[in-house]
Write an enzyme that holds these catalytic residues in place. Structure first.
Site, PDB file in Angstrom:
ATOM      1  N   HIS A   1      14.635  -6.146  -4.178  1.00  0.00           N
ATOM      2  CA  HIS A   1      13.012  -5.328  -4.017  1.00  0.00           C
ATOM      3  C   HIS A   1      13.426  -3.797  -4.460  1.00  0.00           C
ATOM      4  O   HIS A   1      12.488  -3.544  -5.489  1.00  0.00           O
ATOM      5  CB  HIS A   1      12.790  -5.593  -2.732  1.00  0.00           C
ATOM      6  CG  HIS A   1      11.098  -5.119  -2.788  1.00  0.00           C
ATOM      7  ND1 HIS A   1      10.228  -5.448  -3.392  1.00  0.00           N
ATOM      8  CD2 HIS A   1      10.432  -4.119  -2.023  1.00  0.00           C
ATOM      9  CE1 HIS A   1       9.054  -4.953  -3.227  1.00  0.00           C
ATOM     10  NE2 HIS A   1       8.930  -3.934  -2.284  1.00  0.00           N
TER      11      HIS A   1
ATOM     12  N   ARG B   1      12.766  -4.307   7.089  1.00  0.00           N
ATOM     13  CA  ARG B   1      13.066  -5.545   6.320  1.00  0.00           C
ATOM     14  C   ARG B   1      14.448  -6.136   6.269  1.00  0.00           C
ATOM     15  O   ARG B   1      14.609  -7.269   5.957  1.00  0.00           O
ATOM     16  CB  ARG B   1      13.026  -4.816   4.754  1.00  0.00           C
ATOM     17  CG  ARG B   1      11.353  -4.897   4.522  1.00  0.00           C
ATOM     18  CD  ARG B   1      11.141  -4.417   3.179  1.00  0.00           C
ATOM     19  NE  ARG B   1       9.710  -4.376   3.002  1.00  0.00           N
ATOM     20  CZ  ARG B   1       9.300  -3.753   2.050  1.00  0.00           C
ATOM     21  NH1 ARG B   1       9.604  -3.107   1.011  1.00  0.00           N
ATOM     22  NH2 ARG B   1       7.743  -3.506   2.066  1.00  0.00           N
TER      23      ARG B   1
ATOM     24  N   ASP C   1      17.652   1.256 -16.072  1.00  0.00           N
ATOM     25  CA  ASP C   1      17.944   2.169 -17.339  1.00  0.00           C
ATOM     26  C   ASP C   1      18.107   3.526 -16.828  1.00  0.00           C
ATOM     27  O   ASP C   1      19.096   4.250 -17.565  1.00  0.00           O
ATOM     28  CB  ASP C   1      16.594   2.241 -18.430  1.00  0.00           C
ATOM     29  CG  ASP C   1      16.569   0.618 -18.746  1.00  0.00           C
ATOM     30  OD1 ASP C   1      17.435  -0.024 -19.229  1.00  0.00           O
ATOM     31  OD2 ASP C   1      15.238   0.362 -18.827  1.00  0.00           O
TER      32      ASP C   1
ATOM     33  N   ARG D   1      14.626   1.549   2.951  1.00  0.00           N
ATOM     34  CA  ARG D   1      13.322   2.271   2.764  1.00  0.00           C
ATOM     35  C   ARG D   1      12.178   1.573   3.872  1.00  0.00           C
ATOM     36  O   ARG D   1      12.186   0.454   4.116  1.00  0.00           O
ATOM     37  CB  ARG D   1      12.734   2.130   1.601  1.00  0.00           C
ATOM     38  CG  ARG D   1      11.460   2.658   1.211  1.00  0.00           C
ATOM     39  CD  ARG D   1      11.121   2.730  -0.020  1.00  0.00           C
ATOM     40  NE  ARG D   1      10.856   1.366  -0.769  1.00  0.00           N
ATOM     41  CZ  ARG D   1       9.942   0.646  -0.662  1.00  0.00           C
ATOM     42  NH1 ARG D   1       8.770   0.819   0.125  1.00  0.00           N
ATOM     43  NH2 ARG D   1       9.754  -0.551  -1.289  1.00  0.00           N
TER      44      ARG D   1
ATOM     45  N   GLY E   1       0.593  -1.106  -0.054  1.00  0.00           N
ATOM     46  CA  GLY E   1       0.018  -0.273  -0.101  1.00  0.00           C
ATOM     47  C   GLY E   1       0.817   1.293  -0.100  1.00  0.00           C
ATOM     48  O   GLY E   1       2.031   1.226  -0.507  1.00  0.00           O
TER      49      GLY E   1
ATOM     50  N   GLU F   1       2.753  -2.469   8.447  1.00  0.00           N
ATOM     51  CA  GLU F   1       3.957  -3.207   7.737  1.00  0.00           C
ATOM     52  C   GLU F   1       5.105  -2.911   8.831  1.00  0.00           C
ATOM     53  O   GLU F   1       5.041  -2.076   9.764  1.00  0.00           O
ATOM     54  CB  GLU F   1       4.302  -2.748   6.536  1.00  0.00           C
ATOM     55  CG  GLU F   1       2.924  -3.025   5.349  1.00  0.00           C
ATOM     56  CD  GLU F   1       3.370  -2.813   4.070  1.00  0.00           C
ATOM     57  OE1 GLU F   1       4.318  -3.240   3.530  1.00  0.00           O
ATOM     58  OE2 GLU F   1       2.554  -1.994   3.698  1.00  0.00           O
TER      59      GLU F   1
HETATM   60  C1  SIN Z   1       5.065  -5.123   0.192  1.00  0.00           C
HETATM   61  O1  SIN Z   1       3.759  -4.994   0.055  1.00  0.00           O
HETATM   62  O2  SIN Z   1       5.451  -6.016   0.815  1.00  0.00           O
HETATM   63  C2  SIN Z   1       5.699  -4.272  -0.613  1.00  0.00           C
HETATM   64  C3  SIN Z   1       5.508  -2.913  -0.308  1.00  0.00           C
HETATM   65  C4  SIN Z   1       6.760  -1.977  -0.511  1.00  0.00           C
HETATM   66  O3  SIN Z   1       7.545  -2.545  -0.925  1.00  0.00           O
HETATM   67  O4  SIN Z   1       6.708  -0.773   0.256  1.00  0.00           O
END
Ligand code: SIN
Length: 529
Positions: free
Chosen positions: A353, A290, A223, A388, A62, A128
């Site tokens: 990612h 993360r 790119d 991030r 999101g 999250e």
């Molecule tokens: C996720 O839904 O885990 C990815 C979202 C993000 O990279 O911020």
């Protein structure tokens, strides 16, 4: 190396298009820049490899934004972002994103974006990793990016001030007098043309495809970073690559993203012995940032000689959440791959990612090259620091693209003079490397040596092996895939060099030979060709 990757004696005989603002890329950052500038009566051209493909489209979790000032606050969103960034975020950029974000999200809703709502009509929010509050808006459960992409595509496609050049590839930035004049582009028939602009915005997205395992789509081939670096732009914090902890790890299947929101709603990680290894060591358990979760997973995988960790959604089901309704896209994909998440755990492992680094910009998206802007994942304002915070990227895309449009309106030249005379007299050699094989070699080198865990030995190995492919850049390159391979190679080298310089571990950058954070490295690094 010659300035341009293509051979032409002079530009005079190439077809040329003139525009006020040229936007390269069609994710949230590119399309929102185009929309904001076009609404102010500027003529905008959007050049894109594929209008309907971008990392934006696949964003699941999101968009993080503080709309509830009773339970949450800007200050807490700022703190969470700074903490995830491990000491090197640009605090001004963070404040701007957090405080300007809400009104732009509302604007997005006004032009048609639907976010999921509760029965009483209030917006639903999830949580999250790294967030101290529930503040992540989502659409269709796990298809937030798709909804934002749909909304913005609709807004630009029929806009009278926007021309879209689809299926075209930006090969190089046209440089004359030390300034950016636009782009040398390759159309779908492999024909060259020049797009000449008062200002050019790079919004080309990320670079996940330089790694063997990534959550990114095929188009994410570095790119914008490649062409900016070739033109002499400053590149910042390139060592910092975020590895998402939970990508599907099924042999022979793509590293499909299983959103962090699945953990946000209660799913847990278990090792080979069924143990919740995050619980006893980390205060936020599976909802640490993360880099912490991904590194803990890799340690478990090494200890237990496995190549995946189990994501168990039972706790989420026990809370009464209907997985198929809350995560319809993930559920459908898992069933397609033969996994029923209701009855079996999901095998997951980290995959590349997001790039925190990129083309260095100021707070208005200006790069170190005059008349060249950058926003979205290709750019680095320092906002994300070394790691991030989840779901901050769509917000970043909205806020800084809007600032670029504003800066261009107030400071940009409206009409450009004729394109200056440019020429490229480099000689080209016949092809000795095949571009498809080169791409796979780059991915393997990067995954093995410049992945989640690096050290001096692996980084020097990567630089040597990547360096041996540099003659590729002298080849007679002709197709979009040829140029993608060139960008991937150059950017991979810049990442490895930045990672070699940073003799410490911080955020997403983990050096096994320097496992601690070091105060003297609490700063950004800049590399220029
Ligand atoms: C996720 O839904 O885990 C990815 C979202 C993000 O990279 O911020």
């Amino acid at each position: 190396m010659s300035r341009y990757l293509v051979n032409f004696s002079t530009a005079d005989n190439l077809p040329t298009v003139y525009t006020d603002l040229l936007v390269v890329g069609s994710g949230v950052a590119g399309l929102f820049t185009a929309f904001c500038a076009a609404e102010q009566n500027r003529k905008v051209t959007v050049l894109t490899k594929n209008l309907t493909e971008s990392n934006t489209r696949y964003a699941q979790g999101g968009i993080a934004v503080v709309l509830d000032h009773i339970h949450d606050s800007y200050q807490e969103h700022i703190q969470d972002t700074l903490q995830a960034g491990s000491g090197i975020c640009n605090p001004q950029a963070v404040q701007i994103m957090v405080e300007d974000g809400p009104s732009l999200v509302k604007q997005l809703m006004k032009i048609g974006a639907n976010f999921d709502k509760q029965k009483n009509g209030d917006l639903m929010v999830t949580r999250e990793g790294g967030h101290s509050h529930y503040r992540v808006l989502h659409s269709d459960g796990d298809q937030t990016g798709k909804e934002i992409a749909r909304t913005l595509e609709h807004a630009v496609v029929n806009h009278p001030n926007i021309t879209i050049i689809n299926n075209s590839f930006a090969i190089d930035i046209i440089m004359a007098g030390g300034e950016c004049w636009g782009i040398i582009a390759l159309d779908e028939h492999n024909k060259l043309r020049l797009i000449c602009a008062a200002a050019t915005v790079l919004a080309t997205g990320g670079l996940g495809k330089i790694y063997s395992n990534t959550t990114n789509p095929e188009v994410a081939t570095a790119d914008g970073m490649g062409i900016a670096y070739r033109a002499g732009a400053e590149m910042m914090n390139m060592a910092f690559i975020q590895f998402h902890p939970t990508a599907l790890a099924l042999k022979g299947k793509p590293s499909f993203l299983v959103s962090e929101a699945v953990r946000g709603e209660g799913a847990v990680l278990r090792n080979k012995n069924g143990k919740r290894f995050m619980l006893d060591r980390y205060p936020r358990a599976e909802l640490e940032t993360r880099s912490i979760v991904a590194q803990a997973m890799v340690a478990q995988m090494q200890q237990n000689s496995t190549d995946y960790i189990s994501l168990d959604i039972q706790p989420l089901l026990e809370k009464g959440i209907d997985f198929a309704t809350r995560f319809p896209y993930i559920n459908k994909k898992l069933l397609e791959y033969g996994i029923n998440p209701l009855t079996e755990s999901i095998p997951v492992a980290p995959a590349a990612h997001y790039a925190m680094g990129g083309v260095k910009t100021d707070l208005n998206g200006r790069t170190s090259i005059n008349r060249l802007y950058a926003c979205g994942e290709v750019a680095c304002s320092g906002l994300h620091g070394a790691n991030r915070l989840a779901s901050n990227s769509l917000l970043d895309g909205l806020v800084f693209s809007h600032r670029i449009a504003e800066d261009f309106l107030h400071n940009g030249v409206k009409n450009i003079a004729k394109m200056p005379h440019i020429y490229n007299n480099s000689s080209r050699i016949s092809n000795i490397f095949n571009e498809k094989e080169l791409k796979i070699s780059i991915q393997k080198i990067m995954w093995k040596n410049v992945g989640l865990v690096r050290n001096q030995h692996t980084l020097l190995t990567a630089i040597k092996e990547l360096g041996s492919y540099l003659p590729y850049l002298w080849q007679d390159l002709r197709t979009r895939s040829d140029f993608e391979a060139a960008n991937m190679l150059m950017v991979a080298l810049v990442i490895a060099r930045s990672a070699l310089w940073r003799e410490e571990s911080r955020g997403s950058h983990y050096r096994s030979d320097y496992p601690q954070q070091v105060e003297s490295y609490q700063r950004s690094d800049v590399i220029r060709r």
